[in-house]
Design a protein around this motif. Structure first.
Motif, PDB file in Angstrom:
ATOM      1  N   ARG A  63      40.340  33.493  15.847  1.00  0.00           N
ATOM      2  CA  ARG A  63      41.599  33.010  15.277  1.00  0.00           C
ATOM      3  C   ARG A  63      42.235  31.942  16.169  1.00  0.00           C
ATOM      4  O   ARG A  63      42.747  30.931  15.681  1.00  0.00           O
ATOM      5  N   LEU A  64      42.165  32.148  17.480  1.00  0.00           N
ATOM      6  CA  LEU A  64      42.716  31.169  18.408  1.00  0.00           C
ATOM      7  C   LEU A  64      41.951  29.848  18.330  1.00  0.00           C
ATOM      8  O   LEU A  64      42.550  28.777  18.411  1.00  0.00           O
ATOM      9  N   ALA A  65      40.637  29.928  18.182  1.00  0.00           N
ATOM     10  CA  ALA A  65      39.827  28.712  18.080  1.00  0.00           C
ATOM     11  C   ALA A  65      40.220  27.911  16.833  1.00  0.00           C
ATOM     12  O   ALA A  65      40.327  26.684  16.879  1.00  0.00           O
ATOM     13  N   VAL A  66      40.453  28.613  15.733  1.00  0.00           N
ATOM     14  CA  VAL A  66      40.860  27.944  14.496  1.00  0.00           C
ATOM     15  C   VAL A  66      42.224  27.284  14.680  1.00  0.00           C
ATOM     16  O   VAL A  66      42.427  26.115  14.300  1.00  0.00           O
ATOM     17  N   THR A 105      50.479  31.064  25.258  1.00  0.00           N
ATOM     18  CA  THR A 105      49.841  32.333  24.913  1.00  0.00           C
ATOM     19  C   THR A 105      48.349  32.134  24.714  1.00  0.00           C
ATOM     20  O   THR A 105      47.529  32.936  25.187  1.00  0.00           O
ATOM     21  N   PHE A 106      47.975  31.050  24.021  1.00  0.00           N
ATOM     22  CA  PHE A 106      46.558  30.777  23.788  1.00  0.00           C
ATOM     23  C   PHE A 106      45.803  30.690  25.108  1.00  0.00           C
ATOM     24  O   PHE A 106      44.770  31.336  25.290  1.00  0.00           O
ATOM     25  N   HIS A 107      46.306  29.897  26.022  1.00  0.00           N
ATOM     26  CA  HIS A 107      45.576  29.664  27.267  1.00  0.00           C
ATOM     27  C   HIS A 107      45.597  30.875  28.181  1.00  0.00           C
ATOM     28  O   HIS A 107      44.625  31.138  28.895  1.00  0.00           O
ATOM     29  N   LEU A 108      46.679  31.629  28.142  1.00  0.00           N
ATOM     30  CA  LEU A 108      46.733  32.854  28.924  1.00  0.00           C
ATOM     31  C   LEU A 108      45.685  33.843  28.436  1.00  0.00           C
ATOM     32  O   LEU A 108      44.908  34.406  29.224  1.00  0.00           O
ATOM     33  N   VAL A 109      45.638  34.047  27.126  1.00  0.00           N
ATOM     34  CA  VAL A 109      44.686  34.998  26.549  1.00  0.00           C
ATOM     35  C   VAL A 109      43.249  34.517  26.731  1.00  0.00           C
ATOM     36  O   VAL A 109      42.358  35.296  27.101  1.00  0.00           O
ATOM     37  N   TYR A 110      43.020  33.226  26.512  1.00  0.00           N
ATOM     38  CA  TYR A 110      41.662  32.688  26.653  1.00  0.00           C
ATOM     39  C   TYR A 110      41.167  32.846  28.086  1.00  0.00           C
ATOM     40  O   TYR A 110      40.022  33.249  28.328  1.00  0.00           O
ATOM     41  N   THR A 111      42.034  32.524  29.061  1.00  0.00           N
ATOM     42  CA  THR A 111      41.640  32.618  30.461  1.00  0.00           C
ATOM     43  C   THR A 111      41.335  34.061  30.845  1.00  0.00           C
ATOM     44  O   THR A 111      40.322  34.342  31.508  1.00  0.00           O
ATOM     45  N   GLU A 112      42.186  34.990  30.424  1.00  0.00           N
ATOM     46  CA  GLU A 112      41.952  36.398  30.727  1.00  0.00           C
ATOM     47  C   GLU A 112      40.684  36.897  30.047  1.00  0.00           C
ATOM     48  O   GLU A 112      39.921  37.677  30.627  1.00  0.00           O
ATOM     49  N   TYR A 113      40.473  36.457  28.815  1.00  0.00           N
ATOM     50  CA  TYR A 113      39.274  36.869  28.088  1.00  0.00           C
ATOM     51  C   TYR A 113      38.020  36.383  28.821  1.00  0.00           C
ATOM     52  O   TYR A 113      37.037  37.122  28.947  1.00  0.00           O
ATOM     53  N   PHE A 128      30.786  33.208  22.547  1.00  0.00           N
ATOM     54  CA  PHE A 128      31.945  32.797  23.334  1.00  0.00           C
ATOM     55  C   PHE A 128      31.763  31.391  23.886  1.00  0.00           C
ATOM     56  O   PHE A 128      32.725  30.644  24.063  1.00  0.00           O
ATOM     57  N   LEU A 129      30.507  30.993  24.154  1.00  0.00           N
ATOM     58  CA  LEU A 129      30.230  29.674  24.710  1.00  0.00           C
ATOM     59  C   LEU A 129      30.130  28.593  23.640  1.00  0.00           C
ATOM     60  O   LEU A 129      30.093  27.414  23.969  1.00  0.00           O
ATOM     61  N   ALA A 130      30.091  28.987  22.381  1.00  0.00           N
ATOM     62  CA  ALA A 130      29.895  28.016  21.306  1.00  0.00           C
ATOM     63  C   ALA A 130      31.016  26.978  21.262  1.00  0.00           C
ATOM     64  O   ALA A 130      30.768  25.782  21.136  1.00  0.00           O
ATOM     65  N   ALA A 131      32.273  27.430  21.354  1.00  0.00           N
ATOM     66  CA  ALA A 131      33.404  26.502  21.256  1.00  0.00           C
ATOM     67  C   ALA A 131      33.403  25.470  22.379  1.00  0.00           C
ATOM     68  O   ALA A 131      33.544  24.266  22.111  1.00  0.00           O
ATOM     69  N   PRO A 132      33.240  25.874  23.665  1.00  0.00           N
ATOM     70  CA  PRO A 132      33.169  24.865  24.727  1.00  0.00           C
ATOM     71  C   PRO A 132      32.009  23.898  24.552  1.00  0.00           C
ATOM     72  O   PRO A 132      32.148  22.692  24.828  1.00  0.00           O
ATOM     73  N   ASP A 133      30.873  24.391  24.094  1.00  0.00           N
ATOM     74  CA  ASP A 133      29.722  23.514  23.866  1.00  0.00           C
ATOM     75  C   ASP A 133      30.018  22.504  22.761  1.00  0.00           C
ATOM     76  O   ASP A 133      29.653  21.324  22.867  1.00  0.00           O
ATOM     77  N   GLU A 134      30.676  22.961  21.700  1.00  0.00           N
ATOM     78  CA  GLU A 134      31.038  22.053  20.603  1.00  0.00           C
ATOM     79  C   GLU A 134      32.044  21.008  21.077  1.00  0.00           C
ATOM     80  O   GLU A 134      31.957  19.835  20.695  1.00  0.00           O
ATOM     81  N   MET A 135      32.985  21.411  21.916  1.00  0.00           N
ATOM     82  CA  MET A 135      33.976  20.480  22.436  1.00  0.00           C
ATOM     83  C   MET A 135      33.312  19.429  23.317  1.00  0.00           C
ATOM     84  O   MET A 135      33.645  18.244  23.252  1.00  0.00           O
ATOM     85  N   GLU A 136      32.367  19.860  24.137  1.00  0.00           N
ATOM     86  CA  GLU A 136      31.640  18.919  24.994  1.00  0.00           C
ATOM     87  C   GLU A 136      30.891  17.891  24.144  1.00  0.00           C
ATOM     88  O   GLU A 136      30.942  16.689  24.416  1.00  0.00           O
ATOM     89  N   ALA A 137      30.206  18.354  23.120  1.00  0.00           N
ATOM     90  CA  ALA A 137      29.464  17.450  22.247  1.00  0.00           C
ATOM     91  C   ALA A 137      30.407  16.471  21.546  1.00  0.00           C
ATOM     92  O   ALA A 137      30.077  15.285  21.372  1.00  0.00           O
ATOM     93  N   PHE A 138      31.574  16.958  21.149  1.00  0.00           N
ATOM     94  CA  PHE A 138      32.563  16.103  20.485  1.00  0.00           C
ATOM     95  C   PHE A 138      33.035  14.998  21.422  1.00  0.00           C
ATOM     96  O   PHE A 138      33.130  13.819  21.035  1.00  0.00           O
TER      97      PHE A 138
END
Length: 207
Positions: A63-66, A105-113, A128-138
């Motif tokens: 949900r946070l990624a969306v 809140t997003f960054h706090l939760v993401y960092t703790e996660y 969990f690594l999919a979003a960072p990989d997609e961002m890098e490619a973008f």
């Protein structure tokens, strides 16, 4: 006639309750019971939608990624009808900086996660690594587009620069969470660095 339950709305209600609880006490302290109390429903109802805390956490990250994607698109829209690659890159990277309560809140939760996932295999993995990989490619694609258009040094390694940008933005976001610097200061650092990658042809110096 009994009211029909909107299951998507109920799931969102539970996830939002987890986010509020995590923002107040930290993700490590969140339990199914504390989420239920925050949502004003029973623990059994929370467990009806999410069998385990791990399932609830994974759904929360999705949900946070969306929502982050929506915020990035909102930033890009403010740059105009045809934003340049630099404007798009800056909009994306600024979302790594907590600028309001929602993004904090997003960054706090993401960092703790991320920290919790290091020792809990159920929370990590490829998903969990999919979003960072997609961002890098973008970012690589945007840097390459700028190079082709003459807006960035053609000798730059787009992939390496994308990795550096993500590392810089993540580090700045953490420094804002910790109170080391303000969101405005972090934005200024990003703006400065992007000025070196996307020099202004009219200034002769960049930035």
């Amino acid at each position: 006639m009994p009211k029909l339950v909107d299951h998507d709305e109920r799931r969102a209600q539970i996830i939002d309750a987890l986010l509020r609880a995590a923002a107040a006490t930290g993700l490590h302290a969140v339990t199914m019971r504390s989420v239920a109390v925050e949502a004003g429903i029973s623990v059994r109802l929370v467990q009806y939608y999410f069998d385990t805390k791990e399932q609830l956490l994974l759904a929360t990250m999705e949900r946070l990624a969306v929502r982050m994607g929506e915020r990035v698109r909102e930033r890009v829209r403010t740059a105009g009808a045809s934003p340049a690659p630099r404007e798009i890159v800056e909009a994306v990277l600024l979302e790594a900086v907590p600028t309001d309560e929602e993004s904090r809140t997003f960054h706090l939760v993401y960092t703790e996660y991320a920290v919790l996932s290091v020792t809990d295999p159920a929370l990590g993995g490829k998903a969990f690594l999919a979003a960072p990989d997609e961002m890098e490619a973008f970012l690589v694609a945007q840097l390459a587009a700028a190079q082709q258009a003459g807006g960035a040094d053609p000798l730059l390694d787009a992939r390496q620069e994308a990795v550096v940008l993500l590392a810089v933005s993540a580090g700045l976001g953490l420094s804002v969470l910790l109170g080391q610097r303000t969101a405005a200061d972090a934005g200024a650092v990003l703006h400065y660095h992007l000025g070196r990658l996307f020099p202004d042809p009219g200034s002769g110096t960049g930035g």
